[in-house]
Design a protein around this motif. Structure first.
Motif, PDB file in Angstrom:
ATOM      1  N   GLY A 108       1.093  -1.269  -0.194  1.00 59.79           N
ATOM      2  CA  GLY A 108       0.502  -0.330   0.368  1.00 59.79           C
ATOM      3  C   GLY A 108       0.688   1.380  -0.324  1.00 59.79           C
ATOM      4  O   GLY A 108       0.251   2.126   0.503  1.00 59.79           O
ATOM      5  N   TYR A 109       2.267   1.627  -0.030  1.00 57.32           N
ATOM      6  CA  TYR A 109       2.921   1.850   0.156  1.00 57.32           C
ATOM      7  C   TYR A 109       4.804   1.972  -0.008  1.00 57.32           C
ATOM      8  O   TYR A 109       4.538   0.971  -0.849  1.00 57.32           O
ATOM      9  CB  TYR A 109       2.954   3.029   1.565  1.00 57.32           C
ATOM     10  N   GLY A 110       5.300   2.747  -1.005  1.00 51.31           N
ATOM     11  CA  GLY A 110       6.631   2.786  -0.971  1.00 51.31           C
ATOM     12  C   GLY A 110       6.614   1.756  -2.288  1.00 51.31           C
ATOM     13  O   GLY A 110       5.297   1.534  -3.519  1.00 51.31           O
ATOM     14  N   ILE A 111       7.597   1.954  -2.226  1.00 54.03           N
ATOM     15  CA  ILE A 111       7.464   0.354  -4.587  1.00 54.03           C
ATOM     16  C   ILE A 111       8.273  -0.925  -3.778  1.00 54.03           C
ATOM     17  O   ILE A 111       9.019  -0.800  -3.025  1.00 54.03           O
ATOM     18  CB  ILE A 111       8.631   1.356  -4.963  1.00 54.03           C
ATOM     19  N   ASP A 112       7.250  -1.686  -4.578  1.00 53.78           N
ATOM     20  CA  ASP A 112       7.602  -3.291  -4.003  1.00 53.78           C
ATOM     21  C   ASP A 112       8.270  -4.376  -5.086  1.00 53.78           C
ATOM     22  O   ASP A 112       7.429  -4.124  -7.149  1.00 53.78           O
ATOM     23  CB  ASP A 112       6.091  -4.188  -3.998  1.00 53.78           C
ATOM     24  N   PRO A 113       9.983  -4.054  -5.028  1.00 57.14           N
ATOM     25  CA  PRO A 113      10.412  -4.706  -6.321  1.00 57.14           C
ATOM     26  C   PRO A 113       9.907  -5.945  -6.692  1.00 57.14           C
ATOM     27  O   PRO A 113       9.980  -5.822  -8.489  1.00 57.14           O
ATOM     28  CB  PRO A 113      11.856  -5.128  -5.561  1.00 57.14           C
ATOM     29  N   VAL A 147       4.003   6.743 -18.368  1.00 60.17           N
ATOM     30  CA  VAL A 147       3.556   8.203 -16.994  1.00 60.17           C
ATOM     31  C   VAL A 147       3.860   7.541 -16.252  1.00 60.17           C
ATOM     32  O   VAL A 147       2.642   6.460 -16.576  1.00 60.17           O
ATOM     33  CB  VAL A 147       2.363   9.436 -17.979  1.00 60.17           C
ATOM     34  N   VAL A 148       4.181   7.710 -14.867  1.00 58.21           N
ATOM     35  CA  VAL A 148       3.682   7.520 -13.746  1.00 58.21           C
ATOM     36  C   VAL A 148       2.973   8.443 -12.346  1.00 58.21           C
ATOM     37  O   VAL A 148       3.732   9.449 -12.570  1.00 58.21           O
ATOM     38  CB  VAL A 148       4.879   6.515 -13.060  1.00 58.21           C
ATOM     39  N   GLY A 149       2.357   7.955 -11.976  1.00 54.62           N
ATOM     40  CA  GLY A 149       1.768   8.951 -10.876  1.00 54.62           C
ATOM     41  C   GLY A 149       2.501   8.458  -9.049  1.00 54.62           C
ATOM     42  O   GLY A 149       3.614   8.274  -9.440  1.00 54.62           O
ATOM     43  N   ALA A 150       2.293   8.844  -8.229  1.00 59.01           N
ATOM     44  CA  ALA A 150       2.271   9.351  -7.154  1.00 59.01           C
ATOM     45  C   ALA A 150       2.271   9.285  -5.733  1.00 59.01           C
ATOM     46  O   ALA A 150       2.819   9.334  -5.332  1.00 59.01           O
ATOM     47  CB  ALA A 150       3.801  10.737  -7.021  1.00 59.01           C
ATOM     48  N   GLY A 151       0.957   8.043  -6.126  1.00 58.74           N
ATOM     49  CA  GLY A 151       0.562   8.147  -4.652  1.00 58.74           C
ATOM     50  C   GLY A 151       0.576   7.063  -3.679  1.00 58.74           C
ATOM     51  O   GLY A 151       0.070   7.403  -2.859  1.00 58.74           O
ATOM     52  N   LEU A 209      -2.623   3.765 -22.642  1.00 57.88           N
ATOM     53  CA  LEU A 209      -4.109   2.275 -21.638  1.00 57.88           C
ATOM     54  C   LEU A 209      -3.466   2.492 -20.230  1.00 57.88           C
ATOM     55  O   LEU A 209      -2.411   2.891 -19.590  1.00 57.88           O
ATOM     56  CB  LEU A 209      -2.218   1.304 -22.114  1.00 57.88           C
ATOM     57  N   MET A 210      -4.472   2.810 -19.724  1.00 60.97           N
ATOM     58  CA  MET A 210      -4.197   3.066 -17.955  1.00 60.97           C
ATOM     59  C   MET A 210      -4.606   1.764 -17.033  1.00 60.97           C
ATOM     60  O   MET A 210      -5.477   1.667 -17.097  1.00 60.97           O
ATOM     61  CB  MET A 210      -5.742   4.013 -18.206  1.00 60.97           C
ATOM     62  N   ALA A 211      -3.098   1.521 -16.908  1.00 66.75           N
ATOM     63  CA  ALA A 211      -3.341   0.647 -15.634  1.00 66.75           C
ATOM     64  C   ALA A 211      -4.128   0.398 -14.355  1.00 66.75           C
ATOM     65  O   ALA A 211      -2.938   1.530 -14.475  1.00 66.75           O
ATOM     66  CB  ALA A 211      -1.655  -0.622 -15.481  1.00 66.75           C
ATOM     67  N   LYS A 212      -4.886  -0.375 -14.157  1.00 61.28           N
ATOM     68  CA  LYS A 212      -4.942   0.532 -12.600  1.00 61.28           C
ATOM     69  C   LYS A 212      -4.667  -1.544 -11.959  1.00 61.28           C
ATOM     70  O   LYS A 212      -4.428  -2.576 -12.584  1.00 61.28           O
ATOM     71  CB  LYS A 212      -6.999   0.150 -12.944  1.00 61.28           C
ATOM     72  N   ASN A 213      -4.465  -0.794 -10.807  1.00 62.47           N
ATOM     73  CA  ASN A 213      -4.527  -1.855 -10.201  1.00 62.47           C
ATOM     74  C   ASN A 213      -5.108  -2.512  -8.354  1.00 62.47           C
ATOM     75  O   ASN A 213      -5.586  -3.454  -8.175  1.00 62.47           O
ATOM     76  CB  ASN A 213      -3.457  -2.064  -8.939  1.00 62.47           C
ATOM     77  N   ASN A 214      -6.867  -1.801  -8.906  1.00 65.31           N
ATOM     78  CA  ASN A 214      -7.904  -2.141  -7.741  1.00 65.31           C
ATOM     79  C   ASN A 214      -8.997  -2.369  -8.892  1.00 65.31           C
ATOM     80  O   ASN A 214     -10.361  -2.447  -8.421  1.00 65.31           O
ATOM     81  CB  ASN A 214      -8.010  -1.485  -7.365  1.00 65.31           C
TER      82      ASN A 214
END
Length: 238
Positions: free
Chosen positions: A21-26, A49-53, A157-162
């Motif tokens: 849920g936070y940070g960057i998962d390798p 293009v990457v967000g920063a949420g 291409l809008m890739a969503k995780n949820n």
């Protein structure tokens, strides 16, 4: 046969965080890198293009009393961190990558130059656009629409995780929510659907740039979208 040959892939910051849920998962970086490599192997030109949420949200900072412009600039810097993490993941598996930033920081990335970005794409390098548009009050969704228009991308291409597409209500809350196979930007704006912000939607509509919204949680979905398979929701200009 590819349906699209030059694409902008929009990744949310939350997608990079994975289950934590936070940070960057390798592991997420590795998965995205493998999927993007599939596109490069198909000779598809890929800009990201990457967000920063996963690190910082300008709107959240603003809501807590921080100056909005300052909060947004912090968000832009966070997208650079995500961009560099993606670049490292891509190059670890042999995908040549360039990060271009809208705010100059030459020690870590190139400044955004449209012609240079297009030249990188023509040489089959992945180009990551970081630091948003370089201006506060504009989201990374708007950055996606702007950069797609500038480099003449055929699709976003809008890739969503949820979520796996566009619904008329939040499917996590409403079990009767209806998923759209196709929808127009005008209907998205009229019905206030949370696909992109209104600035980004208007920019895509005015420049006739289609948008495919799909889940990134299933491996191979990015490739399926590029090949023209029916996944997620297609948002069109008309």
């Amino acid at each position: 046969m590819n349906k699209y040959n030059r694409v902008v892939l929009k990744l949310s910051g939350e997608a990079l965080a994975g289950e934590q849920g936070y940070g960057i998962d390798p592991k997420v970086i590795q998965s995205i890198a493998a999927q993007v490599k599939e596109l490069v192997d198909l000779d598809v030109e890929v800009a990201i293009v990457v967000g920063a949420g996963n690190i910082w949200r300008g709107m959240a900072g603003s809501a807590q009393g921080m100056d909005r412009a300052t909060a947004d600039y912090m968000g832009m810097l966070a997208t650079v961190m995500n961009g560099l993490a993606l670049q490292d993941g891509f190059e670890n598996i042999g995908v040549e990558t360039r990060v271009q930033t809208s705010i100059e920081m030459r020690q870590v990335a190139e400044p955004y130059i449209r012609r240079k970005a297009i030249r990188h794409l023509e040489k089959k390098r992945v180009v990551i656009f970081a630091a948003g548009t370089g201006n506060p009050y504009f989201s990374t969704d708007t950055t996606s629409a702007l950069r797609a228009a500038e480099i003449e991308a055929e699709v976003i291409l809008m890739a969503k995780n949820n979520v796996d597409g566009v619904y008329n209500a939040d499917p996590r809350v409403d079990p009767n929510a209806k998923k759209y196979e196709t929808i127009t930007y005008m209907d998205v704006l009229k019905d206030g659907l949370q696909v992109m912000d209104s600035t980004a939607s208007s920019l895509c509509m005015d420049n006739n740039i289609p948008l495919i919204v799909f889940s990134i949680m299933e491996d191979g979905n990015i490739k399926r979208a590029v090949l023209g398979e029916e996944i997620g929701t297609v948002v069109k200009g008309k």
